[in-house]
Enzyme design. Structure first.
Site, PDB file in Angstrom:
ATOM      1  N   GLN A 188       0.854  -1.195   0.000  1.00 45.81           N
ATOM      2  CA  GLN A 188       0.000   0.000   0.000  1.00 45.81           C
ATOM      3  C   GLN A 188       0.886   1.240   0.000  1.00 45.81           C
ATOM      4  O   GLN A 188       0.404   2.355  -0.101  1.00 45.81           O
ATOM      5  CB  GLN A 188      -0.890   0.014   1.242  1.00 45.81           C
ATOM      6  CG  GLN A 188      -1.857  -1.150   1.301  1.00 45.81           C
ATOM      7  CD  GLN A 188      -2.361  -1.367   2.710  1.00 45.81           C
ATOM      8  OE1 GLN A 188      -3.341  -0.761   3.131  1.00 45.81           O
ATOM      9  NE2 GLN A 188      -1.708  -2.223   3.460  1.00 45.81           N
ATOM     10  N   CYS A 198       2.720  19.528 -17.365  1.00 44.92           N
ATOM     11  CA  CYS A 198       3.156  18.497 -18.309  1.00 44.92           C
ATOM     12  C   CYS A 198       3.972  19.142 -19.428  1.00 44.92           C
ATOM     13  O   CYS A 198       3.551  20.163 -19.994  1.00 44.92           O
ATOM     14  CB  CYS A 198       1.916  17.816 -18.877  1.00 44.92           C
ATOM     15  SG  CYS A 198       2.271  16.619 -20.165  1.00 44.92           S
ATOM     16  N   ALA A 218       9.148  -4.373  12.672  1.00 51.72           N
ATOM     17  CA  ALA A 218       9.358  -5.245  11.505  1.00 51.72           C
ATOM     18  C   ALA A 218      10.826  -5.673  11.385  1.00 51.72           C
ATOM     19  O   ALA A 218      11.106  -6.830  11.077  1.00 51.72           O
ATOM     20  CB  ALA A 218       8.892  -4.520  10.246  1.00 51.72           C
ATOM     21  N   HIS A 272      -1.482   1.265  -4.341  1.00 55.15           N
ATOM     22  CA  HIS A 272      -1.850   2.694  -4.283  1.00 55.15           C
ATOM     23  C   HIS A 272      -0.974   3.554  -5.190  1.00 55.15           C
ATOM     24  O   HIS A 272      -0.899   4.764  -4.997  1.00 55.15           O
ATOM     25  CB  HIS A 272      -1.772   3.203  -2.837  1.00 55.15           C
ATOM     26  CG  HIS A 272      -2.885   2.687  -1.971  1.00 55.15           C
ATOM     27  ND1 HIS A 272      -2.812   2.608  -0.601  1.00 55.15           N
ATOM     28  CD2 HIS A 272      -4.120   2.222  -2.303  1.00 55.15           C
ATOM     29  CE1 HIS A 272      -3.943   2.114  -0.127  1.00 55.15           C
ATOM     30  NE2 HIS A 272      -4.747   1.868  -1.132  1.00 55.15           N
TER      31      HIS A 272
HETATM   32  N1  APR Z   1       7.020  -2.376  12.560  1.00 52.29           N
HETATM   33  C1  APR Z   1       5.845  -3.015  12.290  1.00 52.29           C
HETATM   34  N2  APR Z   1       4.648  -2.403  12.333  1.00 52.29           N
HETATM   35  C2  APR Z   1       4.618  -1.103  12.664  1.00 52.29           C
HETATM   36  C3  APR Z   1       5.793  -0.372  12.984  1.00 52.29           C
HETATM   37  C4  APR Z   1       7.040  -1.056  12.907  1.00 52.29           C
HETATM   38  N3  APR Z   1       8.202  -0.467  13.188  1.00 52.29           N
HETATM   39  N4  APR Z   1       5.433   0.905  13.281  1.00 52.29           N
HETATM   40  C5  APR Z   1       4.095   0.965  13.159  1.00 52.29           C
HETATM   41  N5  APR Z   1       3.580  -0.233  12.791  1.00 52.29           N
HETATM   42  C6  APR Z   1       2.181  -0.603  12.488  1.00 52.29           C
HETATM   43  C7  APR Z   1       1.124   0.115  13.288  1.00 52.29           C
HETATM   44  O1  APR Z   1       0.846  -0.573  14.503  1.00 52.29           O
HETATM   45  C8  APR Z   1      -0.078   0.073  12.329  1.00 52.29           C
HETATM   46  O2  APR Z   1      -0.834  -1.117  12.505  1.00 52.29           O
HETATM   47  O3  APR Z   1       1.946  -0.225  11.141  1.00 52.29           O
HETATM   48  C9  APR Z   1       0.565   0.054  10.959  1.00 52.29           C
HETATM   49  C10 APR Z   1       0.435   1.353  10.185  1.00 52.29           C
HETATM   50  O4  APR Z   1      -0.919   1.583   9.935  1.00 52.29           O
HETATM   51  P1  APR Z   1      -1.422   2.817   9.059  1.00 52.29           P
HETATM   52  O5  APR Z   1      -0.737   4.063   9.478  1.00 52.29           O
HETATM   53  O6  APR Z   1      -2.914   2.813   9.088  1.00 52.29           O
HETATM   54  O7  APR Z   1      -0.854   2.469   7.595  1.00 52.29           O
HETATM   55  P2  APR Z   1      -1.458   1.551   6.460  1.00 52.29           P
HETATM   56  O8  APR Z   1      -2.150   0.360   7.025  1.00 52.29           O
HETATM   57  O9  APR Z   1      -0.390   1.339   5.463  1.00 52.29           O
HETATM   58  O10 APR Z   1      -2.538   2.531   5.833  1.00 52.29           O
HETATM   59  C11 APR Z   1      -3.248   2.131   4.696  1.00 52.29           C
HETATM   60  O11 APR Z   1      -4.145   4.330   4.496  1.00 52.29           O
HETATM   61  O12 APR Z   1      -4.237   6.692   4.316  1.00 52.29           O
HETATM   62  C12 APR Z   1      -4.066   5.485   3.677  1.00 52.29           C
HETATM   63  O13 APR Z   1      -3.279   5.342   1.492  1.00 52.29           O
HETATM   64  C13 APR Z   1      -2.825   5.339   2.828  1.00 52.29           C
HETATM   65  O14 APR Z   1      -1.775   3.310   2.079  1.00 52.29           O
HETATM   66  C14 APR Z   1      -2.283   3.980   3.217  1.00 52.29           C
HETATM   67  C15 APR Z   1      -3.524   3.300   3.799  1.00 52.29           C
END
Ligand code: APR
Length: 252
Positions: A102, A149, A234, A120
């Site tokens: 994403q 452009c 991670a 995305h």
């Molecule tokens: N290691 C593993 N996980 C982590 C770490 C880390 N160091 N730091 C944070 N997280 C986890 C958080 O606990 C959370 O569950 O990563 C997740 C991030 O969640 P979001 O901020 O909601 O990101 P994401 O799931 O990618 O969002 C999806 O939302 O706004 C949109 O388009 C945007 O692609 C994005 C979509």
């Protein structure tokens, strides 16, 4: 840390015929890119309206000023971390066949992963809103905002999905194929809050895939479809997981 969970995860990975990683903002946090949600999240500092497609067309300069600040001046400097490289190692060992991300930061490709489905889109290309020509985002585009452009003079937009836009057709189809074909999904750093991306792991599970989840905190998936939850950053989790996998491989 429960090493037995890692051993179970390793067994699933080694026994799987086809595996996909499904990654979110959390995998890039240790590269210095903040997540979207939560206390340190982007949406705590910025109003997401600047990425709304209708707002962008009406207020392209204001939108572009924030897009430049967030996605190019700041995030543009980020480097892949060991979690991104761990997915490359799994691919090299033929234990991972694809990544559905994403994220728009290009860090999986920069690390060396070869089959990345950018659900995305990407910040690394710009697309003309008039003639739909694409070009690589370069510093010259960020000098006079909003960028135009070179072919037709139309307004350029980052080639990632804004709120109110649909998912790129090819990425959506490829991700759906993975959810059909995979025996295993490894979810990394995603909250599962945003549709339609969030549905993909549920579809995989429904089609019989096992789910390993890596996250610092429980997500929407943890109590619903996750089979093995490896809690932690991670980079730390992948370090241990790859060690356990290597040990198992030498025992074979
Ligand atoms: N290691 C593993 N996980 C982590 C770490 C880390 N160091 N730091 C944070 N997280 C986890 C958080 O606990 C959370 O569950 O990563 C997740 C991030 O969640 P979001 O901020 O909601 O990101 P994401 O799931 O990618 O969002 C999806 O939302 O706004 C949109 O388009 C945007 O692609 C994005 C979509």
């Amino acid at each position: 840390m429960d090493i037995k969970l890692y051993q179970k995860a390793s067994k699933l990975i080694l026994g799987s015929g086809r595996t996909a990683a499904f990654t979110g903002a959390g995998i890039s946090v240790e590269s210095g890119i903040p997540p979207f949600r939560g206390e340190d999240g982007l949406w705590n500092q910025y109003d997401p309206v600047f990425l709304d497609i209708t707002y962008f067309h009406k207020n392209s300069l204001k939108s572009w000023e924030l897009i430049k600040e967030v996605f190019y001046d700041y995030f543009g400097r980020a480097e892949p971390n060991t979690a991104h490289y761990s997915l490359v190692q799994l691919e090299e060992k033929k234990l991972l066949q694809s990544i559905i991300t994403q994220n728009i930061d290009n860090l999986h490709q920069r690390a060396g992963s070869t089959n990345v489905i950018e659900y995305h889109g990407t910040s690394h290309e710009l697309i003309c809103t008039k003639c739909h020509a694409k070009c690589f985002a370069q510093d010259k585009h960020l000098v006079n905002l909003p960028p135009e452009c070179e072919i037709c003079g139309g307004l350029l937009k980052p080639d990632f999905v804004f709120f109110g836009e649909s998912i790129p057709v090819e990425a959506a189809a490829n991700a759906a194929d993975e959810a059909e074909q995979c025996d295993l999904f490894i979810l990394v750093g995603t909250s599962g809050e945003i549709m339609p991306a969030s549905i993909i792991p549920y579809n995989a599970k429904q089609n019989g895939a096992k789910i390993i989840e890596i996250n610092t905190n429980p997500s929407n998936y943890s109590d619903s479809i996750t089979d093995i939850f490896l809690r932690g950053k991670a980079t730390d989790v992948f370090k241990t997981l790859l060690e356990v996998i290597s040990e198992s491989l030498t025992e074979l």
